[in-house]
Each structure stands twice: as structure tokens, then as C-alpha cells.
Design a protein around this motif. Structure first.
Motif, short mmCIF file in Angstrom:
data_model
loop_
_atom_site.label_atom_id
_atom_site.label_comp_id
_atom_site.label_asym_id
_atom_site.label_seq_id
_atom_site.Cartn_x
_atom_site.Cartn_y
_atom_site.Cartn_z
N UNK A 1 0.85 -1.19 0.00
CA UNK A 1 0.00 0.00 0.00
C UNK A 1 0.89 1.24 0.00
N UNK A 2 0.32 2.35 -0.35
CA UNK A 2 1.04 3.62 -0.40
C UNK A 2 0.24 4.69 0.33
N UNK A 3 0.83 5.87 0.44
CA UNK A 3 0.06 7.04 0.84
C UNK A 3 -0.33 7.78 -0.43
N UNK A 4 -1.60 8.09 -0.54
CA UNK A 4 -2.09 8.76 -1.75
C UNK A 4 -2.30 10.24 -1.51
N UNK A 5 -1.93 11.00 -2.52
CA UNK A 5 -2.32 12.40 -2.62
C UNK A 5 -3.36 12.50 -3.72
#
Length: 710
Positions: free
Chosen positions: A157-161
Motif C-alpha cells: 500500500x502507499x500514501x495517496x495524494x
């Protein structure tokens, strides 16, 4: 001479001191403004403008946790493994929720340690997802004898902007859906809203700024032109739960947000088909025990709801007063190219995507508008409606069935949408299309000050209450007799059902033909039959060599009449069926707010009309920004209450419904323009002037004093 000699050094010292002060002041202004500009709008990294890698950056704020949608990446799941797979998928959703909540709560720790997100949040989440994916692979392998490979690629998973993943995140298996700032807000900007995770001002748009963008395919010869309306109330009895028996059967709080339910009252996470068949129903026709549900809409004005400390409510960052719809209309319509066949009992359909903010909008099917403006539809914005107009959310469900399955592993592939002409994909047959319209009498949003109040959908916490995540769910539990009547009604071009004023017990019949009307509601991306028109005005497609014809479709047996073949492959030149009757304006029964073609002489904007004498006072009043309480049971609509708050939208030039390119449907205030940039940079400019003046004064003083002191 003595006094002159003493004064000159004093004046020179004053000049030098002033010069140095100007230089220091100018340099200080430049430094402070540059630092503030670098940090403005930045996320939770050290210094307010430092990225996770520890460098000063100007990128958008990381807004939420983004994980690939595992259900969309799975191979065919055998029926015997379905229950175990669904439980694992629900567990993964819970893991994402927990990770997002920790991300939102640990901002101070994240600011101190840029690696905290990776080490304490994303890393452990990946490990949990890998374990769940291994269990899914094992469950499938036990049945098929072949374990799926490469599922672990869906774990990271990632951090989304709003537009890009933050650099330096744990990359890997992306969902492939893309997230190119589909919300158009250019950065999350700190996640406003009551729960600290949305919505914010950029999630709203004035409906009057939207160009008409609804198009419908023409009805061809042989089209099924009828309309069947079922009346199942507005959830006046307050049936809510955060389960989702379609997506997460057997899992409590599988949705992590509350749903409104109308129709079947036995619906929770543990309801079986037998439970639904035996359940009570709020539908007026007891032959319809179907279940219809959607996320609740809340007024976020600081008032607490009963679920403020419960799963699906406050524990999942869904806060505020739940709004009861003022109207719910459930219509089934036909196919613009040919006949429809019966839906199988217990057919499950989900439309829209509850995770569209991170998945991308491939499956999004949200449609937001205002009464009087329903030829203008918003997909990724909540509407700001003018006074006297109400908020409308609507769905057009998939209307093509694969002829075999009542559900599928990802709950999507057994049904499909038609193309723009109304044709089903190869191998699919047309079935009645559910068109769902929900109306709310809600005050306009207020974004600032003590009276700040907005309305927003419930959502998974990490979806930030974005309007694009709206979705609807339907399970067909019509009985055999009523489903036959529904199909006959559509194929014969009639208007039927308990919601039809001309047929409903005690109905008053249609309104006069010159009554005001509204435009047809339609969600973006889901074509459906054109709005009803008088027979003499109904467009017919002439037979021509280049006219598309319907694909031959399999003719599975009617689940209610096995010997009856599906009449779904009728060519466009088939002799005409009975014309769909005109859509007569009706009194405000449960379908009184239904969309109808706009009147040519409509006023430019909706205005409040006087309420009828027998209309409740709170129903007749137009929405006001000063209102702080939501519409509740007191505004539930009486079947005979005349409409008093809606007037038609302004007519469009030539009646055109020109679609607006994606991202341009709702012109918004532009940020970052020249004026804004100048306002942000004037301290640096002033500092530069002071710096130059100081240096110039110092040089002049040095030149003048230098020869005297040699």
C-alpha cells in the motif's frame, strides 16, 4: 571646525546603522516568506514542508492510505471457496481502516520521524495483507488444485495524494486504476470536515455552473418502453447497519459505514436467501421483498447521532446527524433496443464504487444534482443547490445479465452496462434496469465560522467522504408473479406499479399536462432509455444500412417461466411495440419529484412556490442556510402531499444535452492565479527593496566618508 568634526562621524554612524537595519530587515523578510511558502500546503513531514525523504518539498499533502483492490485482481473464485475469500477480503478492508486511522492520529510522531509511516504503518499493513493473500490462494487451490500465483503483488500500500503517490513510499502492486486528480481539488489541503477526514470546500460545486451533460440513446423499434415503479418508503423506520451482505457476507461492520435500507427488513451481514425470502418488506406491493440500500447522508453540523460511539458511525469517522430522504423513487425501465427478460431471483447488483477515491473512477457511477437541474449531473462533486431546490443523488444500475449467475466473485462480472446505443455486451441479455433516485431537503453547506455545516456521505474512513464513492446495492427478491408483471409492463410499453398515481389505491391521477417538470436524472457513464415523451414525438430510428443491430444473445430460460425464451435479440427494425405513454406530471406521491423534460418557458432559476394548504409547514419551507437541523421523520413525504418547493430549470439552447469533458463539468474557482501568487510573494518583494536600499545607502556613505578618513 571642532563641532563639525564631531558631528560627521555621528551622522555617518547613523547612516551606517540605518543601512545595516534595512539590509537585515529585507533579508529577514525574504527568508521568512521563502520558508513559509515552501511549507505551505505541505503534509505531516518535519518542518511542515519536508517530504518523507527529509527534503523540503512543495508537493501536495498525503491524504490517505491507498491499497490495490484485491477483489479486482483475483482469478475466478470457485463457489465453494467464496465464503472464505469474502471473509479475507473484509479483513483486509479492516486492516486498511486501522492503518488510515493510525496515520490520521499519529501526525506528531510522523513529523518527528519521516520513516514512521513506513516502519509503523505501511510495513505492518503489507505483512498482514500478504498473509491474507496467501490464505486466499490456499482456499482457491484446495478447490481447483492449482494455487494462484503472484497474488502477493497486491499486498503493498502507499500514501495517496490527489494525483500522485508520495515519493519514497513502499511501492509495488498498484491497482492500475490510476488516480489523476480525478477530484480536481489539487491537493487535499489538510482534510477538513467534522472528523478531520473530509469533506472540504473543493468537494462541492454550484449546480448552476454545470453545463447540461445528460444524453440518452434513442428508443428504436422493438424497444421495451414501459416503466414499473415500486414504492418502498424512505426508511422512515430508521433501519441502518454498517454491514454489506453482498460484498462481506457473514462479517459485522463489513462496510465501515452506515447504510439506509428500504424494502426487505431482514437484511444484515448474516442474511441468507431464505432469510430474505421470508423477511418483511416496507414495499407497498408485498410481492417485492427486494432489498435496496445505499450509504446514509449526514449533516455534519456538530450534532451527535446515536451511533457516535459505534462501528460504522463515529468509530469509523462517520459523524453528524443522519438525514432521512424526503423522497425515494425506485423505477424499473426497459431497454432502448429490444425486449427485456426477467432477472433471476436473488440477483445481486452493486453499482458505483465505495473505494473510487483510491481505485480510480472505472467503476464509479455516482450522480449528484438538484431538483430543477437534473439535466446537469456531477460525478465527483456534491451539488450546491439554489434556494427552493433539493439535493438529488441517483443511480442507474447495470441492465445486462450473463444469463447464468446471480453473483460473481467481485460482484460485478455477472452484470454489465449497455453501450451508448443501449446494446448489451456479447453473451449478455437485457434485464429490467433499476433507476434509483433519492431526494434530500438539506440546507446549503457552510464552510467557515461557528455555523460551519456540510453534508456528506458515509464512507470507508480512508475514502475521505468523497462524493465519487457513492454507491447502491440491490438484491432481487420479487416473487414469481410480480416479476412476470414487471417484464410484461416494460415490454408492452405500459406504466405500472403502486407508485403510479393512476393505478395506486386512492391515487388522484396525473396532474394537468402544463404542470412544471424537471429534467431527467442520469448518472455519468451508465446509459439508459431516453425519458418518456408523447408518442407522436417519440424518436424512431429508421432502418439504414449502417444502423447497429443487437448482438445475438443467449436465451437462457426465464427463471420464472423456464419454457419462455429471452426476447432480447430483437433487431432494430422489428415492428414497433406499444409506445411508452407520455410521462404525465403527477402529484407528489413517492415519484412526484421524478425527472421530466423541462418546460420551454421555465424560469431561469428554481424559486419556492406557495405550499398547498394541507402541506406541512416544514415541508413547504424552502431550504435555508440558517437551518441547522436535518430533515427527519417530520419531513417524510405523504403520498398525496403536493410539491411546493420545486420549479423547472432554465431551458437549454435548442434542448441540447452536450456532454462536458471529464474534469470540466463543474467550473470551479481557480487557485494559484497571478493575483494569488502576488499576494503570497509581496513580503519577499518588499524585503528585496529594503535590502537594495540598505546596500545603496551603505555604499554612498562609504564613498563619502572614505576620503575624509584616509
Amino acid at each position: 571646525m571642532g563641532r563639525t568634526t564631531r558631528r560627521r562621524p555621528r551622522a555617518g554612524r547613523r547612516t551606517a546603522a540605518a543601512s545595516i537595519a534595512l539590509i537585515l530587515a529585507g533579508g529577514g523578510l525574504i527568508a521568512v516568506n521563502s520558508y513559509a511558502a515552501a511549507g505551505e500546503g505541505q503534509g505531516p513531514w518535519p518542518g511542515g514542508g519536508t517530504t518523507q525523504s527529509g527534503t523540503l518539498g512543495a508537493g501536495p499533502v498525503p491524504a490517505t492510505v491507498k491499497c490495490p483492490e484485491v477483489a479486482n485482481g483475483l482469478p475466478e473464485v470457485p463457489e465453494a471457496a467464496r465464503a472464505e475469500v469474502d471473509r479475507e477480503l473484509a479483513t483486509m478492508d479492516s486492516g486498511i481502516t486501522e492503518a488510515y486511522q493510525r496515520f490520521a492520529e499519529e501526525q506528531e510522531q510522523i513529523e518527528r520521524d519521516p520513516q514512521f509511516v513506513q516502519n509503523a504503518i505501511l510495513g505492518p499493513l503489507r505483512s498482514k495483507r500478504e498473509a491474507g493473500l496467501d490464505r486466499i490462494a490456499e482456499a482457491i487451490g484446495r478447490i481447483t488444485g492449482e494455487r494462484p500465483q503472484d497474488l502477493r503483488a497486491l499486498a503493498p500500500c502507499t500514501l495517496q495524494t490527489d494525483g500522485a503517490d508520495e515519493p519514497g513510499q513502499d511501492g509495488g502492486g498498484q491497482d492500475g486504476g490510476g488516480q489523476d486528480d480525478q477530484n480536481g481539488d489539487g491537493g487535499q489541503g489538510g482534510n477538513g470536515g467534522q472528523a478531520g477526514n473530509g469533506p472540504e470546500a473543493s468537494d462541492f460545486a454550484d449546480i448552476r455552473t454545470v453545463s447540461p451533460n445528460v444524453q440518452e440513446p434513442p428508443l428504436l423499434r422493438g424497444a421495451s418502453r414501459g416503466t414499473f415503479t415500486t414504492d418502498c418508503d424512505v426508511n422512515a423506520n430508521g433501519k441502518f447497519n454498517p454491514d454489506n451482505v453482498i460484498v462481506a457476507p457473514g462479517v459485522s461492520n463489513g462496510a465501515h459505514h452506515m447504510h439506509d435500507y428500504v424494502g426487505n427488513q431482514a437484511n444484515d451481514a448474516f442474511a441468507s436467501d431464505d432469510d430474505l425470502a421470508a423477511g418483511a418488506t416496507t414495499c407497498r406491493d408485498q410481492g417485492d421483498r427486494s432489498t435496496y440500500y445505499w450509504p446514509v447522508l449526514r449533516l455534519q453540523n456538530g450534532a451527535a447521532e446515536d451511533d457516535a460511539q459505534a462501528d460504522g458511525g463515529g468509530k469509523d469517522q462517520n459523524v453528524g446527524k443522519i438525514l432521512t430522504p424526503s423522497q425515494v423513487t425506485l423505477d424499473f425501465v426497459g431497454n432502448p433496443r429490444g425486449k427485456v427478460t426477467a432477472m433471476p431471483r436473488f440477483l445481486r447488483i452493486i453499482t458505483g464504487d465505495a473505494k473510487a477515491f483510491v481505485n480510480g473512477n472505472a467503476n464509479a457511477n455516482a450522480s449528484w444534482s438538484c431538483t430543477g437541474f437534473e439535466d446537469r449531473q456531477l460525478k465527483d462533486k456534491y451539488p450546491i443547490c439554489p434556494q427552493g431546490s433539493k439535493v438529488v443523488r441517483s443511480f442507474k444500475f447495470q441492465s445486462c445479465w450473463d444469463g447464468r449467475n446471480a453473483d460473481s466473485a467481485n460482484h460485478r462480472t455477472h452484470v454489465a452496462f449497455t453501450d451508448a446505443s443501449g446494446r448489451c455486451p456479447g453473451g449478455f441479455v437485457p434485464v429490467p434496469q433499476l433507476v434509483q433516485r433519492i431526494v434530500y431537503d438539506v440546507p446549503p453547506p457552510v464552510f467557515e465560522g461557528a455555523d460551519a455545516a456540510v453534508f456528506a456521505l458515509d464512507s470507508f474512513p480512508e475514502q475521505l467522504h468523497k462524493p465519487v464513492t457513492d454507491h447502491g446495492d440491490f438484491i432481487n427478491v420479487f416473487d414469481e408473479k410480480l416479476m412476470r408483471e414487471l417484464v410484461s409492463c416494460l415490454n408492452e410499453g405500459r406504466r405500472c406499479g403502486p407508485g403510479d398515481p393512476a393505478q395506486a389505491p386512492g391515487g388522484d391521477g396525473p396532474e394537468p399536462k402544463d404542470a412544471p417538470a424537471t429534467a431527467t436524472a442520469a448518472p455519468t457513464g451508465s446509459p439508459a432509455p431516453a425519458p418518456a415523451a408523447p408518442a407522436e414525438q417519440q424518436p424512431e430510428a429508421p432502418a439504414r444500412p449502417d444502423a447497429p443491430t443487437a448482438d445475438p444473445a443467449p436465451a437462457p430460460g426465464d427463471p420464472y417461466e423456464p419454457a419462455t425464451p429471452a426476447a432480447s435479440a430483437a433487431p432494430a427494425t422489428e415492428e414497433p411495440a406499444a409506445e411508452r405513454p407520455p410521462a404525465e406530471p403527477a402529484p407528489e406521491t413517492p415519484d412526484a419529484d421524478r425527472a421530466r423534460p423541462e418546460a420551454a418557458d421555465a424560469p431561469a432559476e428554481p424559486t419556492a412556490e406557495p405550499a398547498a394548504p394541507d402541506a406541512p409547514a416544514d415541508r413547504a419551507a424552502a431550504p435555508s442556510p440558517a437551518r441547522s437541523e436535518p430533515a427527519t421523520a417530520s419531513v417524510r413525504q405523504s403520498p398525496k402531499a403536493p410539491a411546493g418547493t420545486e420549479t423547472p430549470a432554465p431551458p437549454t439552447a435548442g434542448g441540447s444535452n452536450i456532454p462536458v469533458p471529464a474534469g470540466e463539468a463543474a467550473p470551479q474557482a481557480v487557485e494559484g492565479g497571478l493575483a494569488e501568487t502576488g499576494a503570497q510573494l509581496w513580503p519577499s518583494a518588499a524585503g528585496a527593496v529594503l535590502l537594495i536600499v540598505g546596500i545603496a545607502l551603505l555604499r554612498v556613505r562609504t564613498r563619502r566618508e572614505g576620503p575624509r578618513h584616509r
